[in-house]
Design a protein around this motif. Sequence first.
Motif, short mmCIF file in Angstrom:
data_model
loop_
_atom_site.label_atom_id
_atom_site.label_comp_id
_atom_site.label_asym_id
_atom_site.label_seq_id
_atom_site.Cartn_x
_atom_site.Cartn_y
_atom_site.Cartn_z
N ASP A 55 0.81 -1.21 0.00
CA ASP A 55 0.00 0.00 0.00
C ASP A 55 0.85 1.27 0.00
N ASN A 56 2.16 1.10 0.11
CA ASN A 56 3.07 2.24 0.09
C ASN A 56 3.43 2.57 -1.37
N GLY A 57 3.37 3.83 -1.72
CA GLY A 57 3.64 4.26 -3.09
C GLY A 57 5.09 4.08 -3.51
N TRP A 58 6.00 4.05 -2.55
CA TRP A 58 7.41 3.90 -2.88
C TRP A 58 7.72 2.55 -3.51
N VAL A 59 6.98 1.53 -3.13
CA VAL A 59 7.18 0.20 -3.73
C VAL A 59 6.90 0.27 -5.23
#
Length: 95
Positions: A55-59
Amino acid sequence: MYILLALISACALGIAVHFVLPHRSLRGVVVVPAIAAAVAAVVYTLMQWSGIGEDNGWVWLASIGGAVIVSALVGYVLTVMRHRADAEQKVALGI
């Protein structure tokens, strides 16, 4: 399951990178998309193992963006190396 979205996106963008880079006749059609998919898989997996959730955009940014950048660089370097090798062969053969 979300890794498939990253891999499909990276592969599709790798296809676009293949057609954007010059001299695409000097490298295989599948080389750049395959590199993009492999880089996306490795980056996504490493980030998941380090504890960053999907759910993290950095991934998504790191896996897809990194795949596009790395595949573009590798595709360009392969093209330059192939162009240079072809020129050396022409000189060696006297063409």
